[in-house]
Design a protein around this motif. Sequence first.
Motif, PDB file in Angstrom:
ATOM      1  N   ALA A 278      54.037  40.422  35.052  1.00 37.27           N
ATOM      2  CA  ALA A 278      53.070  40.517  34.146  1.00 37.27           C
ATOM      3  C   ALA A 278      52.459  39.174  33.853  1.00 37.27           C
ATOM      4  N   GLN A 279      53.223  38.150  34.080  1.00 37.59           N
ATOM      5  CA  GLN A 279      52.832  37.095  34.340  1.00 37.59           C
ATOM      6  C   GLN A 279      51.593  36.781  35.760  1.00 37.59           C
ATOM      7  N   ARG A 280      51.396  37.204  36.482  1.00 40.30           N
ATOM      8  CA  ARG A 280      50.263  37.576  37.498  1.00 40.30           C
ATOM      9  C   ARG A 280      50.023  37.809  36.632  1.00 40.30           C
ATOM     10  N   PHE A 281      49.917  38.896  36.422  1.00 42.67           N
ATOM     11  CA  PHE A 281      48.401  40.010  36.663  1.00 42.67           C
ATOM     12  C   PHE A 281      47.679  39.164  34.999  1.00 42.67           C
ATOM     13  N   ILE A 282      48.707  38.660  34.492  1.00 41.80           N
ATOM     14  CA  ILE A 282      47.906  38.125  32.832  1.00 41.80           C
ATOM     15  C   ILE A 282      47.082  37.199  33.324  1.00 41.80           C
ATOM     16  N   ASP A 283      47.379  36.440  34.268  1.00 41.29           N
ATOM     17  CA  ASP A 283      46.826  35.134  34.980  1.00 41.29           C
ATOM     18  C   ASP A 283      45.623  35.849  35.722  1.00 41.29           C
ATOM     19  N   TYR A 284      45.450  36.761  36.905  1.00 40.94           N
ATOM     20  CA  TYR A 284      44.323  37.661  37.171  1.00 40.94           C
ATOM     21  C   TYR A 284      42.988  37.717  36.082  1.00 40.94           C
ATOM     22  N   LEU A 285      44.074  38.071  35.051  1.00 44.89           N
ATOM     23  CA  LEU A 285      42.940  38.740  34.280  1.00 44.89           C
ATOM     24  C   LEU A 285      42.224  37.917  33.803  1.00 44.89           C
ATOM     25  N   VAL A 286      42.872  36.729  33.389  1.00 45.01           N
ATOM     26  CA  VAL A 286      41.344  35.205  33.107  1.00 45.01           C
ATOM     27  C   VAL A 286      41.113  34.228  33.413  1.00 45.01           C
ATOM     28  N   SER A 287      41.524  34.749  35.041  1.00 45.38           N
ATOM     29  CA  SER A 287      41.543  33.457  36.313  1.00 45.38           C
ATOM     30  C   SER A 287      39.359  34.041  36.034  1.00 45.38           C
ATOM     31  N   VAL A 288      39.074  32.955  37.021  1.00 40.30           N
ATOM     32  CA  VAL A 288      37.616  33.128  37.213  1.00 40.30           C
ATOM     33  C   VAL A 288      37.492  34.110  38.602  1.00 40.30           C
ATOM     34  N   GLN A 289      38.628  34.144  39.308  1.00 42.82           N
ATOM     35  CA  GLN A 289      38.696  35.721  40.118  1.00 42.82           C
ATOM     36  C   GLN A 289      38.669  36.534  39.631  1.00 42.82           C
ATOM     37  N   GLY A 290      39.905  36.591  39.194  1.00 44.90           N
ATOM     38  CA  GLY A 290      39.499  38.313  38.071  1.00 44.90           C
ATOM     39  C   GLY A 290      38.538  38.768  37.236  1.00 44.90           C
ATOM     40  N   GLN A 291      37.922  38.229  36.577  1.00 47.75           N
ATOM     41  CA  GLN A 291      36.539  37.653  35.708  1.00 47.75           C
ATOM     42  C   GLN A 291      35.321  38.374  36.700  1.00 47.75           C
ATOM     43  N   THR A 292      35.541  37.978  37.547  1.00 48.77           N
ATOM     44  CA  THR A 292      34.503  38.175  38.676  1.00 48.77           C
ATOM     45  C   THR A 292      34.241  39.714  39.634  1.00 48.77           C
TER      46      THR A 292
END
Length: 355
Positions: A278-292
Amino acid sequence: MRFLAPVIKVLVLIYLMSCACVSAKTPLVFPAKSTQKTVLKIYGGADKMEIAPFLSAYQKSHPEVQIDYYELSTYGVYREFLADVKNPPDVLLSSAMNLQVKLVNDGYAQPYSSEYTNKLPAWGKWRNEVFGFTYETAVIAFNKDFLGKEVAPSSRNELLELIRRRSEQIKGRIGIYDITQVGIGYLLWAHDREQSSSYGRMLESFGYHSTRVFRRSADILKALSTGELNIGYNILSSYARTWAAQHPNIVVVQPKDYTSVIMRSAIIPKHAKNVLEAQRFIDYLVSVQGQTDMANFTNFEPINNEVRVKQKHLLDISEGQLRPVPLGIEILVIDDQMKRQIIIQEWESALIEYL
């Protein structure tokens, strides 16, 4: 990278069409891409058609993760979670910011902090327990055939004027969310009530013109595309833009008198089983990669402004007056039991009066 987005969307659509068993109680399953498997269970208020390309993009960098996505209404996310708080999903995703903040305030979330969440603006998270990951406007959508040669109204006053002039053509052909059943519908309506000097006239006009209520954005937009509706009010821009891209007879307007802005947000429940994932997914959600990835593969609008300015296809948020809904304790005012009762009673009374 953007040229891949339509291809991925088509592939995901084909996959979804093959999953006839998907329902609120049966998740949309994204099998792990590698043999070593861990399962991430998500309750989400986003339409599976919209979020599926983003979840697929996440799996490219996390092939060991199977994602079980339960599509629910925004109230459904809240209610299903509270129905069994000791056996929750690993992540709750919802655009109903008030309900997410209420869960945090009632002690149902766990805190998390990382280099990625720390980069969120202060207004994009609360107590390190709820994290905004989109920045989406509420728009008005029109059936182009109904408008004919008229320019679409760009403000609520212009909308009221259009409704007055073409009253007989509009009766029974305005669509809005059912605020008694749709969490984001109630949130936007309550926000309108606080922001708009035309709120009372809008309510009266919607009631007089036999406005129809819906539980899903897709149902409003489908009715607009077929001409069953002429106007859809307060629809999230992400859904409206997706439908307008597929149905050129839908026109989307970001009202310039003011535009409500909401954030989809994420929570890790206190008793989540797979906290690390869940924490890794949250990180991805708000990361530049995830946002892109979000900007490339969905119509969700990223919260990260550096990503936004590089995406020319996004609605221009510099136009008009943006009035964001706050992500914090102050939002709970609209969920005060007495205030909620007043808002719903006046809404129901107006819509029922002319039936």
